[in-house]
Design a protein around this motif. Structure first.
Motif, PDB file in Angstrom:
ATOM      1  N   HIS A 168      -6.778  -2.108 -11.379  1.00 38.94           N
ATOM      2  CA  HIS A 168      -6.829  -1.789 -10.159  1.00 38.94           C
ATOM      3  C   HIS A 168      -6.828  -3.950  -9.927  1.00 38.94           C
ATOM      4  N   HIS A 179       0.438  -1.083  -0.163  1.00 37.21           N
ATOM      5  CA  HIS A 179      -0.158   0.319   0.225  1.00 37.21           C
ATOM      6  C   HIS A 179       1.225   1.355  -0.149  1.00 37.21           C
ATOM      7  N   ASP A 180       0.073   2.389  -1.135  1.00 38.23           N
ATOM      8  CA  ASP A 180       0.869   3.698  -0.670  1.00 38.23           C
ATOM      9  C   ASP A 180       0.963   4.024   0.715  1.00 38.23           C
ATOM     10  N   MET A 190      -3.756  -5.423 -10.054  1.00 37.37           N
ATOM     11  CA  MET A 190      -2.542  -5.011  -9.169  1.00 37.37           C
ATOM     12  C   MET A 190      -3.158  -5.859  -7.714  1.00 37.37           C
ATOM     13  N   ARG A 191      -4.413  -6.213  -7.451  1.00 35.59           N
ATOM     14  CA  ARG A 191      -4.794  -7.563  -6.683  1.00 35.59           C
ATOM     15  C   ARG A 191      -4.383  -8.563  -7.012  1.00 35.59           C
ATOM     16  N   ALA A 196      -1.266  -1.516 -15.595  1.00 33.28           N
ATOM     17  CA  ALA A 196      -1.911  -1.985 -14.648  1.00 33.28           C
ATOM     18  C   ALA A 196      -3.307  -1.878 -13.908  1.00 33.28           C
ATOM     19  N   MET A 215      -3.353   4.819   0.286  1.00 37.88           N
ATOM     20  CA  MET A 215      -4.081   3.392   0.312  1.00 37.88           C
ATOM     21  C   MET A 215      -4.127   2.894  -0.986  1.00 37.88           C
ATOM     22  N   ASP A 216      -3.627   3.285  -1.749  1.00 36.37           N
ATOM     23  CA  ASP A 216      -3.581   2.813  -3.042  1.00 36.37           C
ATOM     24  C   ASP A 216      -2.915   1.199  -3.173  1.00 36.37           C
ATOM     25  N   LEU A 217      -2.653   1.110  -4.003  1.00 42.99           N
ATOM     26  CA  LEU A 217      -1.796  -0.579  -4.296  1.00 42.99           C
ATOM     27  C   LEU A 217      -0.784  -0.445  -4.670  1.00 42.99           C
ATOM     28  N   ARG A 218       0.257  -0.601  -4.188  1.00 44.40           N
ATOM     29  CA  ARG A 218       1.773  -0.156  -5.504  1.00 44.40           C
ATOM     30  C   ARG A 218       2.657  -1.695  -4.815  1.00 44.40           C
ATOM     31  N   ILE A 219       3.330  -1.374  -6.299  1.00 47.30           N
ATOM     32  CA  ILE A 219       4.966  -2.039  -6.290  1.00 47.30           C
ATOM     33  C   ILE A 219       6.170  -1.721  -5.461  1.00 47.30           C
ATOM     34  N   THR A 220       6.683  -2.303  -4.583  1.00 40.38           N
ATOM     35  CA  THR A 220       7.432  -1.849  -3.386  1.00 40.38           C
ATOM     36  C   THR A 220       8.865  -2.694  -3.833  1.00 40.38           C
ATOM     37  N   ARG A 221       8.894  -3.694  -5.000  1.00 43.52           N
ATOM     38  CA  ARG A 221       9.720  -5.018  -4.882  1.00 43.52           C
ATOM     39  C   ARG A 221      10.400  -4.512  -6.554  1.00 43.52           C
ATOM     40  N   PRO A 271       0.838   2.417 -10.377  1.00 46.91           N
ATOM     41  CA  PRO A 271       0.925   1.611  -9.455  1.00 46.91           C
ATOM     42  C   PRO A 271       2.608   1.444  -9.173  1.00 46.91           C
ATOM     43  N   VAL A 272       3.465   2.274 -10.056  1.00 45.41           N
ATOM     44  CA  VAL A 272       4.823   2.138  -9.611  1.00 45.41           C
ATOM     45  C   VAL A 272       5.419   3.094  -9.176  1.00 45.41           C
ATOM     46  N   SER A 274       3.663   0.125 -14.724  1.00 41.31           N
ATOM     47  CA  SER A 274       2.771   1.234 -14.307  1.00 41.31           C
ATOM     48  C   SER A 274       1.885   1.149 -14.999  1.00 41.31           C
ATOM     49  N   MET A 290     -11.331   0.957  -1.716  1.00 46.28           N
ATOM     50  CA  MET A 290     -10.725   1.468  -3.318  1.00 46.28           C
ATOM     51  C   MET A 290     -11.684   1.553  -3.683  1.00 46.28           C
TER      52      MET A 290
END
Lengths: 490, 197
Positions: A217, A187-188, A220-221, A215, A192-198, B187-188, A213, B180
């Protein structure tokens, strides 16, 4: 002018006032629309400010008590399905064959059914695979092993850089990686948006020529899960990070078992040389996401979160359950959202598929164990490397296909047909290997059957491959009592 | 020229200010059209319905239901028997919603009106007709005679039994506090892009 004034002065006044009222009302309406649009943003404003690198799940939990409480549910270990669940299961005890198949690799020391996200850090301390490092530069594993364990990882990556993070021994970041997988991983902190961290997922998408980028929602789930629940390897030849265990997904040529194998063969990657057969083996990790992509649920637009993080009702509120676990633990919120069959029927449908895949997988394992033992017999009888090479290639392929099917925890349900195909390939490769080895043995005048080893228990199997697990466990105990305590302060 | 039309034309010396005033009105109207995403109301995109955040619970519950795979809001909530009725209903319902929302008189828990109920019920039948026509199913329920013709079908609403389909029984804005709806960031994150480069 005089003429107009005299004739109808009220017309101009009416025009003036009318226009004024109209513009006033239009402005009022416009400001109301803007105001209500702004309200939309405030529907979702957290009360506690969360910083960009906040890794403590309990701090996020202050804003999202329901989500946090359900997340804490991953500490539960009471649910067992037919083969999996969230309970602690010693898989080597369940299937001692695995010890032989992984002889020469750390997985033969210790391999357990994974517990919930809550235990991510604790279980990596406990595993015999991470050894018992005595100092920050000691131990068998690199820092890369932390990558999927904690929301402390993005924070440290931002500080050290990606390659800088992977560099060094696993024990060197022990005091930094503390919080188990949680909020910040997906999460951001602001929206709280879904985000990529890896980085590995982003790099894999770029390698495939896809734009992560873009993708949606719904994608992203699943993609936040695909940051970790995928097949990966440590690339020691990553440009600019040579000799560092650079976390890489082998997806460049596709995500199917076949294209990943072709990729590995192309780059010449070997995870370990088998202790008995000397075959250059690939260890499949957990290709959960890749297997899911080949199943019918993916085809119908279902995301990981739809079944593993269902929408729950508590009192008058609805929220996404963050107790990530087997959907079979609460069928009413998962399967039955779409399927109208009874709970018993649905469980039976799942188990039926799992049982059938397990049946052929068991067979493929027995055959693979035989292949390894027979190859060893051939070496013992004096077979040469050029003679053995083609057979070892087949063993490598066979073990890859088998492990691909076995290592993904939900594979036999996510994609039963694809798993059956892959296991069939494994059996085919094994029989090719065994045929070649039989010819070599015949040539060397060894015509007696190579006996199937006595591996009815984990202890017997580990003894056979020459593992001293007693010392390993002793050292681990010492490590947990001293080093880990100094990391966690607990 | 039409005498009524002629009467509306201002005297020559007033023409310029009137043109300016009309320009202001037209400009403000355009501005209003733009900020309220008015054009989006012509589409079938479910996101349009969350232009007003009071529809968040309806959007979130639909998005987590099996109906999300086969329907959008309009599939159920506007008539589909003919184009004229569709757009007449859509305009009528939309203007009512807009008025209530602007006057801030919307209730906390939004309940469907009689007119909307009829449309939704028609649309349930439009897709699930087979279930109603299947004689076996009718026999099982013991309502063979009643089930003849559309009139009987309209007497009881589908959701008298199928209460959870698809929005569930939890309603009101407070019921989906953290749903949401519209991601605000890509997303990135930027920092990750920089790290990987």
């Amino acid at each position: 002018m005089e003429n107009t004034k005299k004739r109808k002065p009220w017309v101009n006044w009416a025009l003036f006032i009318g226009t004024m009222v109209l513009v006033f009302l239009l402005g009022l309406l416009a400001s109301s629309v803007i105001q209500r649009k702004a309200e939309k943003e405030y529907v979702f404003k957290p009360t506690v400010k969360i910083s960009e690198w906040e890794a403590r799940n309990e701090v996020w939990g202050m804003n999202f008590p329901r989500e946090f409480q359900s997340y804490m549910g991953t500490a539960d270990t009471s649910f067992r399905s037919l083969y999996n669940g969230n309970a602690f299961i010693d898989m080597l005890e369940e299937e001692p064959r695995l010890v032989i198949l992984w002889a020469g690799y750390a997985f033969s020391k210790d391999y357990n059914q994974p517990r919930g996200h809550f235990y991510a850090v604790e279980d990596v301390y406990n595993s015999l695979r991470t050894g018992a490092p005595k100092g920050p530069d000691d131990g068998p594993q690199p820092n890369t092993c932390w990558t999927c364990k904690s929301p402390d990882v993005p924070r440290m990556m931002a500080k050290l850089g990606v390659a800088g993070f992977y560099k060094g021994k696993w024990a060197s970041l022990g005091s930094e990686i503390i919080n188990p997988i949680g909020c910040g991983d997906c999460h951001d902190p602001e929206t709280m948006d879904l985000r990529i961290t890896r980085p590995a997922l982003l790099e894999a998408f770029t390698a495939m020529g896809k734009d992560l980028s873009k993708a949606t929602h719904q994608e992203m789930r699943s993609l936040v899960c695909a940051q970790c629940h995928v097949e990966y390897y440590f690339d020691k030849k990553h440009p600019g990070a040579e000799d560092i265990s650079y976390l890489t997904f082998p997806w460049k040529d596709g995500t199917s078992a076949d294209s990943m194998l072709a990729y590995y063969n192309k780059v010449g990657h070997v995870d370990f040389v088998h202790a008995f057969s000397k075959a250059p083996i690939l260890k499949a990790q957990h290709p959960d996401y890749e297997a899911f992509l080949t199943g019918v649920h993916y085809d119908r637009g279902v995301a990981c979160a739809d079944c593993h993080m269902p929408y729950m009702k508590e009192g008058g509120q609805k929220f996404t359950s963050h107790r990530v676990t087997s959907p079979l633990a609460y069928i009413n919120q998962t399967c039955q959202v779409c399927h109208r069959e009874s709970e018993e029927k649905l469980i039976e449908n799942v188990y039926q598929r799992q049982r059938k895949v397990k049946e052929i997988r068991d067979q493929s394992e027995v055959l693979l164990v035989r292949a390894h033992m027979e190859a060893k017999a051939a070496w013992d009888a004096g077979a040469t490397e050029p003679e053995m090479q083609p057979a070892l290639e087949h063993i490598r392929n066979a073990q890859w296909y088998w492990d691909y099917a076995a290592a993904g925890h939900g594979n036999s349900f996510h994609a039963p047909l694809e798993m059956a195909r892959i296991i069939a390939k494994s059996i085919d490769e094994t029989s090719s290997a065994r045929l070649l080895i039989a010819r070599i043995l015949q040539k060397l005048k060894r015509n007696a059957d190579v006996p199937y080893p006595d591996i009815t228990t984990k202890e017997k199997a580990q003894k056979l491959i020459g593992l001293d697990t007693k010392t390993l466990s002793q050292e681990k105990k010492e490590f947990l009592n001293t080093t880990v305590k100094s990391w966690t302060g607990r | 020229m039409n005498p009524i039309f002629r009467a509306l034309i201002p005297p020559t010396r007033w023409r310029r200010p009137v043109v300016v005033a009309l320009g202001i009105i037209a400009g403000l109207s355009l501005f209003l059209f733009y900020i309220s995403n008015a054009a989006s109301y012509l589409s079938d995109n479910p996101k349009t319905c969350t232009n007003c955040h009071v529809m968040n619970p309806q959007f979130a519950t639909w998005q987590h239901s099996s109906h999300r795979e086969v329907t959008n809001c309009n599939d159920c909530h506007v008539p589909h028997d003919n184009v004229v009725r569709k757009y007449f209903f859509k305009t009528q319902d939309g203007l009512r919603h807009a008025t209530i929302f602007t006057l801030r008189t919307e209730p906390d828990v939004i309940m469907i009106k009689e007119m909307g109920q009829r449309v939704v019920h028609e649309n349930c039948i439009r897709c699930h007709l087979q279930v109603l026509e299947n004689p076996e199913e009718v026999e099982e329920s013991g309502e063979e005679e009643e089930a003849e013709g559309e009139v009987e079908w309209m007497q009881r609403k589908c959701w008298e039994c199928h209460r959870e389909a698809p929005h569930g029984t939890v309603k009101g804005l407070a019921s989906v506090p953290h749903a949401m709806i519209t991601p605000q960031k890509p997303p990135v994150p930027e920092w990750l892009k920089k790290l990987v480069k």
